[in-house]
Design a protein around this motif. Structure first.
Motif, short mmCIF file in Angstrom:
data_model
loop_
_atom_site.label_atom_id
_atom_site.label_comp_id
_atom_site.label_asym_id
_atom_site.label_seq_id
_atom_site.Cartn_x
_atom_site.Cartn_y
_atom_site.Cartn_z
N SER A 1 6.98 -12.33 -11.54
CA SER A 1 6.09 -12.24 -10.40
C SER A 1 5.33 -10.90 -10.56
CB SER A 1 6.87 -12.27 -9.09
OG SER A 1 5.98 -12.14 -8.00
N LYS A 2 4.34 -10.66 -9.71
CA LYS A 2 3.60 -9.42 -9.78
C LYS A 2 3.44 -8.82 -8.39
CE LYS A 2 -0.93 -11.68 -9.77
NZ LYS A 2 -2.21 -11.85 -10.50
N LEU A 3 3.35 -7.48 -8.37
CA LEU A 3 3.22 -6.72 -7.14
C LEU A 3 1.96 -5.88 -7.25
CD1 LEU A 3 4.20 -5.56 -4.42
CD2 LEU A 3 5.59 -3.92 -5.73
N ILE A 4 0.98 -6.08 -6.33
CA ILE A 4 -0.26 -5.32 -6.29
C ILE A 4 -0.08 -4.19 -5.27
CG2 ILE A 4 -2.74 -5.35 -5.92
CD1 ILE A 4 -1.81 -6.98 -8.31
N VAL A 5 -0.20 -2.92 -5.74
CA VAL A 5 -0.03 -1.75 -4.88
C VAL A 5 -1.38 -1.04 -4.77
CG1 VAL A 5 1.18 0.43 -4.53
CG2 VAL A 5 2.36 -1.50 -5.60
N ASP A 6 -1.93 -0.92 -3.56
CA ASP A 6 -3.17 -0.19 -3.31
C ASP A 6 -2.83 1.24 -2.87
OD1 ASP A 6 -4.79 -2.38 -3.89
OD2 ASP A 6 -4.60 -3.15 -1.83
N VAL A 7 -3.57 2.22 -3.45
CA VAL A 7 -3.34 3.64 -3.16
C VAL A 7 -4.35 4.09 -2.10
CG1 VAL A 7 -3.22 5.97 -4.11
CG2 VAL A 7 -2.52 4.01 -5.50
N LEU A 8 -3.87 4.73 -1.05
CA LEU A 8 -4.72 5.22 0.03
C LEU A 8 -5.07 6.69 -0.24
CD1 LEU A 8 -2.87 3.69 3.13
CD2 LEU A 8 -4.81 2.76 1.84
N ASP A 9 -6.38 7.04 -0.08
CA ASP A 9 -6.87 8.40 -0.37
C ASP A 9 -6.53 9.35 0.77
OD1 ASP A 9 -8.24 10.47 -1.70
OD2 ASP A 9 -10.02 10.09 -0.49
N VAL B 1 11.25 -1.69 -4.86
CA VAL B 1 10.32 -0.95 -5.73
C VAL B 1 10.08 0.41 -5.09
CG1 VAL B 1 8.07 -0.92 -6.83
CG2 VAL B 1 9.30 -3.10 -6.53
N THR B 2 10.43 1.49 -5.82
CA THR B 2 10.30 2.86 -5.30
C THR B 2 9.45 3.70 -6.26
OG1 THR B 2 12.35 3.51 -6.40
CG2 THR B 2 12.51 2.73 -4.12
N LEU B 3 8.95 4.85 -5.71
CA LEU B 3 8.16 5.79 -6.51
C LEU B 3 9.08 6.74 -7.27
CD1 LEU B 3 5.30 6.89 -4.07
CD2 LEU B 3 5.07 5.51 -6.13
N ILE B 4 8.78 6.90 -8.55
CA ILE B 4 9.49 7.90 -9.34
C ILE B 4 8.50 8.93 -9.92
CG2 ILE B 4 11.38 6.37 -9.92
CD1 ILE B 4 10.04 5.94 -12.64
N GLY B 5 7.20 8.76 -9.67
CA GLY B 5 6.17 9.68 -10.16
C GLY B 5 5.14 9.95 -9.09
N ASN B 6 4.10 10.73 -9.46
CA ASN B 6 3.05 11.08 -8.52
C ASN B 6 1.96 10.01 -8.53
OD1 ASN B 6 4.26 13.56 -7.84
ND2 ASN B 6 3.32 14.56 -9.62
N VAL B 7 1.49 9.68 -7.33
CA VAL B 7 0.40 8.71 -7.18
C VAL B 7 -0.85 9.48 -6.79
CG1 VAL B 7 -0.40 6.68 -5.95
CG2 VAL B 7 2.02 6.91 -6.51
N THR C 1 0.85 -1.20 0.00
CA THR C 1 0.00 0.00 0.00
C THR C 1 0.88 1.24 0.00
OG1 THR C 1 -0.11 0.01 2.41
CG2 THR C 1 -1.89 -1.13 1.23
N VAL C 2 0.33 2.30 -0.64
CA VAL C 2 1.06 3.57 -0.67
C VAL C 2 0.02 4.70 -0.58
CG1 VAL C 2 1.01 3.70 -3.21
CG2 VAL C 2 2.76 4.94 -1.93
N THR C 3 0.36 5.72 0.16
CA THR C 3 -0.52 6.88 0.29
C THR C 3 -0.33 7.81 -0.91
OG1 THR C 3 -0.31 6.72 2.70
CG2 THR C 3 -1.16 8.79 1.78
N GLU C 4 -1.47 8.28 -1.42
CA GLU C 4 -1.36 9.18 -2.59
C GLU C 4 -0.59 10.43 -2.19
OE1 GLU C 4 -4.80 11.10 -4.17
OE2 GLU C 4 -5.83 11.20 -2.24
N ASN C 5 0.02 10.99 -3.21
CA ASN C 5 0.86 12.18 -3.06
C ASN C 5 2.10 11.91 -2.24
OD1 ASN C 5 -1.08 13.65 -4.51
ND2 ASN C 5 -2.19 14.16 -2.62
N SER C 6 2.51 10.62 -2.12
CA SER C 6 3.76 10.30 -1.43
C SER C 6 4.93 10.86 -2.22
CB SER C 6 3.92 8.78 -1.27
OG SER C 6 2.89 8.27 -0.44
#
Length: 959
Positions: free
Chosen positions: A321-329, A291-297, A240-245
């Motif tokens: 393999s696959k990675l499922i990332v959920d975005v938190l509002d 796995v890191t963020l390089i853009g805006n979520v 999971t990742v929070t938006e605008n991280s």
């Protein structure tokens, strides 16, 4: 440099003997080395080189060769590098020009530079590395870098050598440009367990003397054969990742293992998503698997991501393999206010709950972050009502008044329930349109104004002003003077008011003595529909002006008699002789009168009271004082400027009336009145004389102008052409000839040499008139004109003896007008037609200059004789006239006007009876001719024969 160019041009123009010498030298010669003996080779002496100032001219700025004038030789000035000078171009040469003066001579020298083997073959890199798997097949080719030799010709690159040759052999391929491609070919399988690294030396050799070479080291690493693939620890990872991280946030770490060793066990991680935006948002570390963020979520754009991961070793074996990332509002979106429809203008008489604007509110966040509430600013007559989900209506909740507030700036603010709460607002500008609900209001409840009498009509007295709280047309005030009367006279004859400005003007000149003040009302009306109005009372007060001189009431001045005051000779000092009584119709100080003695027979005897006008004696009367005393008293008012009046007081100093009477019988009358009367009489006589002379000149001028205009008709030498009335009727009223079929003859001064041409009418009608019949003339329809038949059996019947013209049909100004008629004109031979001027009589208009009755009689008799000659062969019958004429038209069908001819201006009538004609003519002549004693009337001459009459006579002779 300029001088050299000029000399060079001069050499070319003179055309001196040209010579050319060539030399060949090797490159890299030392400075000062001999190139050649130029003086010997050109056949020149060294003195010529010195005296001629021989010099070398080159196109390039660098000079590699110099001239020694004393020795007459060419020497190397700078070291010459053929590779720098010409690169791969062959042959390589320097071109020089030697210029001499006195006389000018020009020689060309070419120095060819030969290459020497001064450059060894070189490789771009000193070392090349290859990784070759031990499982590589025999015959595998590996391309090597080529060597480069700057020399040319035989000194260029010649061959390659590869050592050792246990596993690999060298293979060369010739290209079309002459270069060679170098390839290394596997000849023997590699064995990593025996030798993990192989070093080879590639040597490039040229063909020069001495032979030169260059080498490159080739390092080959033998790779292990990869027989085990990498394996992920999980097939599916979740995070999971929070938006605008922020960028660089680690989302998750994946791990894979490989059973091989060395390079085959080294795992590289990568993301294989290509069709979505995963590659722009996430990045995986190739070595660690982070796995890191390089853009805006953004939760509103995508709520989850699926990342496809790949683990590969250096041998090419992989695992996925696959990675499922959920975005938190998070609450990162403000509410959006959308104006669906709005009114920028609303009438001030709008009803309650009138919808002004429809608003839609949206918040892209979810949950509590997306819950919103809206409100507007306070103290405005509007409210915000929620209609459906996220829809609001802005409506009125109280009455509007444009005069109180013509515009509202309504701020709509919406906020969500997130933490922290976000809000947005929009401002709506609403104009309140005007309704005519306010009447004009005057600045004052009533007006008073003053105006000095004797004002100029149209003078501006003052201005009334009213204001209307409405706007635009509803606030446009017009001023109207209400109907009323002042002393029975409409107030509009006293004052007027400007409809636009409200300025009140005086219509007349006021007289304070007649009217001192008056009232009226002015109405102010706006331009609304329906208009509203209000009125105000206005009082105009006239101020007095010193415009009236004093009027003397006593003593009364009379022109025919003398009035005298008697003073006894025994009168003492202060004796009241008389009192001058005067009044002034003005008011105030303009009516304050003062009396002064202007002239007196004996000024030392009388005085006048300044305020009361009393004439008293100022000394004792004596016997020496004259009986007749004449006093002139002037009465002045106190106005500015002052006005005055004078009065003459006759005083008789005597004790008895007979004495006074004897003295006053020869009393001279007042000459001043007589002098004024004489002046006005002379002035009136001069004005009357001037007007009389002016009228006389104007009348004479008009008469002369009319006489000159009328003389135009008589300039022609033609005989008088009689004028026949357009209509005639039986005096008994039994028959008429309509004016439509009258014919008018017009001639020019050149008509004697012309042909007679006729214009045809628009129909084929035939008019037949029976003068002896009692009926009206009949209109016959005919396809063919009777004039086209020369042998027509119709005959002219005897005319009626009582054929007359009525008074209404007589020619002249009182005769009827002829609107229609066929015109017969004389046309000259040249084809042009002269037309009569405006002074020529046409139709039934008046004579240009009315001829006398004698002249008219002569014209009628001449025309009757001419017509009689043309119609002599016609028998009795009916006369026919056609509205269409053929070219053979003659005057056969013209009636004999001698039967009954009306003489204009007289009551005589010519008839067909000779006796009656003679009697009538004599009667007409007696009436028309002047008295015998004036002048003798000459015998009427016969009318000259016209071209038309000549044609008729000729035709009659032929018949």
């Amino acid at each position: 440099m300029t001088r050299q160019v000029l000399l060079f041009i001069c050499v070319l123009s003179v055309g001196s003997v040209l010579g050319q010498v060539s030399y060949t030298i090797p490159e890299e010669m030392a400075k000062g080395s001999l190139v050649g003996n130029i003086a010997h080779d050109l056949g020149l002496q060294t003195k010529r080189l010195t005296s001629g100032k021989a010099r070398i001219f080159t196109r390039d700025s660098d000079q590699y060769i110099e001239l020694n004038r004393e020795r007459g030789v060419l020497l190397v000035k700078e070291r010459i590098d053929r590779e720098a000078l010409c690169r791969q171009t062959t042959p390589c040469a320097l071109h020089l020009q030697i210029i001499l003066e006195n006389p000018m001579e020009f020689y060309t020298v070419t120095v060819q530079i030969n290459d020497i083997n001064d450059n060894a073959p070189t490789f771009e890199k000193n070392e090349m590395r290859f990784k070759i798997s031990e499982s590589a097949v025999i015959g595998a080719k590996f391309v090597l870098k080529r060597a480069v030799d700057l020399d040319v010709g035989i000194n260029d690159l010649k061959s390659y050598e590869l050592k050792p040759t246990d596993n690999f052999a060298l293979k060369l391929h010739n290209n079309a440009d002459g270069n060679k491609n170098v390839e290394m070919v596997l000849q023997k399988p590699l064995d990593r367990e025996k030798q993990e690294q192989i070093s080879l030396v590639l040597t490039a050799v040229d063909g020069g003397e001495p032979q030169m070479s260059g080498t490159m080291l080739i390092v080959i690493t033998v790779l292990d054969a990869n027989d085990n693939a990498p394996v992920f620890t999980q097939q599916t990872y979740k995070a999971t990742v929070t938006e605008n991280s922020p960028k660089g946030t680690v989302v998750a770490t994946v791990t894979a293992s490989d059973a091989d060793q060395g390079s085959n066990g080294r795992i590289t991680y990568s993301i294989t998503n290509t069709l979505d935006d995963v590659g722009r948002v996430f990045k995986v570390n190739e070595e660690t698997g982070e796995v890191t963020l390089i853009g805006n979520v953004d939760f509103e754009e995508s709520r989850n991501y699926q990342i496809n991961l790949l683990a590969s070793d250096e041998g090419g074996l992989t695992d996925s393999s696959k990675l499922i990332v959920d975005v938190l509002d998070v609450n990162d979106n403000k509410p959006e206010i959308n104006i669906m429809s709005k009114s920028t203008v609303i009438s001030e008489d709008a009803k309650l709950n009138t919808v002004v604007t429809m608003i839609n509110i949206e918040d892209r966040d979810s949950g509590e972050n997306g819950n919103m509430k809206c409100f507007i600013n306070d103290n405005i007559p509007f409210t915000l009502k929620a209609s459906t989900n996220n829809f609001y209506s802005l409506v009125t909740d109280s009455d509007l008044d444009r005069e109180r507030a013509s515009e509202y700036n309504i701020s709509v603010t919406c906020s969500d329930e997130g933490v922290p709460s976000l809000s947005s607002s929009v401002t709506l500008t609403l104009q309140i349109s005007d309704v005519n609900d306010n009447a004009p209001v005057f600045e004052r409840s009533s007006y008073e104004a003053y105006i000095v009498e004797n004002n100029t009509p149209g003078l501006s007295i003052f201005t009334v002003r009213a204001r209307d709280a409405d706007w635009n047309q509803n606030a446009r005030v017009s001023y109207i003077l209400e109907d009323s009367s002042v002393n029975g006279v409409p107030v509009s004859s006293y004052v007027s008011v400007s409809a636009d400005s409200g300025v009140i003007h005086a219509v007349r000149s006021f007289d304070y003595e007649q009217i001192k003040d008056f009232h009226f009302r002015v109405k102010a009306q706006d331009g609304g529909s329906p208009p509203l109005s209000s009125n105000v009372s206005v009082k105009i007060m006239i101020q007095d002006q010193n415009d009236n001189p004093p009027q003397v009431l006593y003593p009364v001045q009379t022109g025919g008699s003398v009035v005298a005051e008697m003073v006894p000779r025994s009168a003492d000092v202060g004796y009241l002789v008389t009192k001058v009584v005067a009044v002034d119709v003005d008011s105030g100080q303009n009516a304050w009168l003062s009396y002064k003695l202007q002239k007196a027979t004996d000024r030392a005897l009388f005085e006048v009271g300044l305020q009361n006008g009393e004439i008293r004696t100022i000394r004792q009367v004596t016997d020496k004082d004259a009986v007749k005393q004449r006093l002139t008293v002037i009465v002045e008012d106190n106005g500015q400027p002052s006005r005055s009046a004078t009065v003459i007081v006759n005083v008789a100093v005597a004790d008895s009336f007979p004495e006074v009477l004897s003295e006053f019988t020869d009393f001279p009358h007042d000459k001043e009145y007589n002098d004024n009367l004489t002046f006005y009489l002379v002035l009136a006589l001069a004005v009357v004389s001037f007007l009389f002379i002016t009228c006389l000149v104007v009348i004479i001028s008009v008469k002369i102008y009319r006489w000159r205009q009328s003389r135009v008709l008589y300039h022609s030498s033609l005989p008088v052409i009689p004028y026949y009335p357009p209509r005639y009727s039986d005096t008994l009223g039994t028959g008429t000839l309509p004016h439509v079929y009258n014919y008018e003859v017009c001639r020019t001064t050149d008509s004697r040499r012309s042909d007679c041409k006729f214009g045809g009418a628009g129909s084929q009608n035939v008019l037949i008139m029976d003068p002896s019949s009692t009926g009206t003339m009949q209109r016959m329809q005919s396809e063919k004109s009777i004039l086209d038949e020369p042998d027509s059996p119709l005959e002219q019947k005897p005319p009626n003896n009582d054929w007359r013209f009525t008074q209404g049909q007589r020619p002249g100004p009182s005769g009827p007008h002829m609107p229609y008629g066929t015109h017969i004109r004389w046309t000259p031979k040249d084809g042009t037609r002269a037309t009569g001027g405006p002074e020529v009589a046409m139709g039934t208009g008046p004579w240009p200059q009315p001829p006398t009755e004698a002249e008219q009689l002569q014209a009628l008799m001449a025309a009757a004789n001419e017509v009689s000659e043309a119609t002599a062969t016609l028998g009795p019958g009916t006369m026919g006239l056609s509205t269409r004429y053929s070219p053979q038209f003659t005057l056969q069908h013209v009636p004999d006007y001698r039967q009954n001819v009306y003489i204009p201006g007289s009551t005589a009538t010519l008839t067909s009876n000779p006796q009656q004609q003679q009697a009538t003519a004599q009667q007409a002549t007696q009436q028309a001719l002047p008295p015998p004693q004036a002048s003798a009337q000459p015998e009427p001459p016969k009318a000259a024969q016209t071209p038309a009459s000549k044609k008729k006579s000729t035709k009659k002779e032929k018949k």
